[in-house]
Design an enzyme around this catalytic site. Sequence first.
Site, mmCIF file in Angstrom:
data_model
loop_
_atom_site.group_PDB
_atom_site.id
_atom_site.type_symbol
_atom_site.label_atom_id
_atom_site.label_comp_id
_atom_site.label_asym_id
_atom_site.label_seq_id
_atom_site.Cartn_x
_atom_site.Cartn_y
_atom_site.Cartn_z
ATOM 1 N N HIS A 1 -4.899 -6.049 -5.306
ATOM 2 C CA HIS A 1 -3.608 -5.400 -5.055
ATOM 3 C C HIS A 1 -3.771 -3.986 -4.510
ATOM 4 O O HIS A 1 -2.818 -3.417 -3.982
ATOM 5 C CB HIS A 1 -2.780 -5.366 -6.343
ATOM 6 C CG HIS A 1 -2.300 -6.723 -6.757
ATOM 7 N ND1 HIS A 1 -0.996 -7.136 -6.612
ATOM 8 C CD2 HIS A 1 -2.953 -7.788 -7.296
ATOM 9 C CE1 HIS A 1 -0.862 -8.377 -7.044
ATOM 10 N NE2 HIS A 1 -2.043 -8.803 -7.478
ATOM 11 N N ASP B 1 -2.311 3.827 -0.883
ATOM 12 C CA ASP B 1 -1.641 2.769 -1.649
ATOM 13 C C ASP B 1 -1.986 1.419 -1.029
ATOM 14 O O ASP B 1 -1.991 1.293 0.202
ATOM 15 C CB ASP B 1 -0.115 2.975 -1.598
ATOM 16 C CG ASP B 1 0.572 2.595 -2.900
ATOM 17 O OD1 ASP B 1 0.068 1.693 -3.593
ATOM 18 O OD2 ASP B 1 1.614 3.195 -3.213
#
Length: 466
Positions: free
Chosen positions: A155, A364
């Site tokens: 992720h 991110d």
Amino acid sequence: MSRLVCVSNRLSIPRKEASAGGLAVGVLAAMRARGGLWFGWSGDLVEGEPAEAELTIRSPVTYATIDLDRGEHELYYAGFANAVLWPTFHYFLNDLRYSEAQYLAYERVNALFARRLVPLLKPDDVIWVHDYHLIPLGQRLREAGVDRRIGFFLHIPFPHIEVLRSLPVYAELVRDLAAYDLVGFQTAADLNAFRAAIEHVYGPEALEPDGRIRIGARRLQAGVFPIGVDVDALQALAIEAQHHETVKRTMTSLLGRKLLIGVDRLDYSKGLVERFQAYERLLETHPENRNRMTLLQIAPLSRTDVRAYAQMRRALEQSAGRINGRFGEADWTPIRYLNRNYPQSLLMGFCRAAQVGVVTPVRDGMNLVAKEFVAAQDPADPGVLVLSTLAGAAREMTNAILVNPYDAKALAHALQAAVRMPLGERRQRHQALLEVLRRNDIHAWHRRFLDTLEGDPAAQASAVRA
Ligand code: ADQ
């Protein structure tokens, strides 16, 4: 169809307190769509060897949870996972503190996950492991004789090999990843970095012309599967939340001022310090905005047991205090800074009410808040997304105002452009963003990954294109 078994560090059992985090949302969508077993840590700590998994059935999902030993958890979770892997994978080498004791605990907890999971497996299960806490799990399962398809999805970003090499155990981690049948990433940049790491550890002959990876007699696949959101569900939540008492009271309290919103776990990767600096600069260089706008920053505390997080928390409190002290008035607080969780429905209500979504992480994997903000907007009068070029989401969401979050001047300029953007342009950008969100929504994400893992050739082609 074979049974789906998902494994993640934390899981969210309905009615048990769910952690604020993007991973749980994604896994839950996959589990609900297909049913199956979700295995992970219960959130409870014990002293000594934890017991067998406890099963909770909420059809179509069976939750299997294990407790963890307090000391092991400290070394594995606060230690190796969040003080070593998290900073390294997000390019924060200053925050990297390597300790062999932590790595060994990480290995032991992964071995424990494997020992507790194996008795629950059925012969034709397909297994999907999630995120950096569990990189070695696939290899531990192989050692226990599990030969069915096992996939892994990261992720967070996968770093460039020259950054990865800072970790003394980088080669072990790459070898562990090679034990899976499919390794999935959020963006093409992450996939390329992984392929470079494979080449570094195994040599160029490991990379086959068709994109597959061959290690000895084993072949594995790696692909890009950008995670998305449930657009229709979020839209419905946002519409309903407009009538929520808290949203209405908040809007009334703004007295017609523009609302800029940020929603992030309190994490140094989310760029909050830089965001506050840029907001201060905006009020400094464009005084016409004073008393005309409010930044609502919602940032629930996370990983409070990791040192770097406590330091950043202090820096943010000082920064918000200084900005409010410097520009605030008796009836105007420039930044409303809140360290708390909200139900997603309320967050969607706040997002719909905001004129600007400020999503400016300094690194991110994807960033779901960017996608949630867009889904929450009223298409007839949408707010504007200001998005960091360093978020995985920027690769798809090219119709946001894209900005480098380290450049305070450019970020202040982007906020000003967002606040002043005319309706026609706002609608045009929002429509284009919504199309991207629909194409790559949460259902497409888990379907593509699982179809590829289970060998559907059409899914493989679309995974490569993503
Ligand atoms: P996170 O780092 O947790 O996820 P993100 O993708 O933004 O980051 O997901 C956060 C989730 O938590 C969002 O669904 C958001 O709505 C929710 N949330 C945030 N603040 C909240 C609050 N105050 N109250 C309640 N909910 C809140 C990791 C990676 C990301 C990747 C996701 C999914 O770091 O890059 O996008 O996994 O793969």
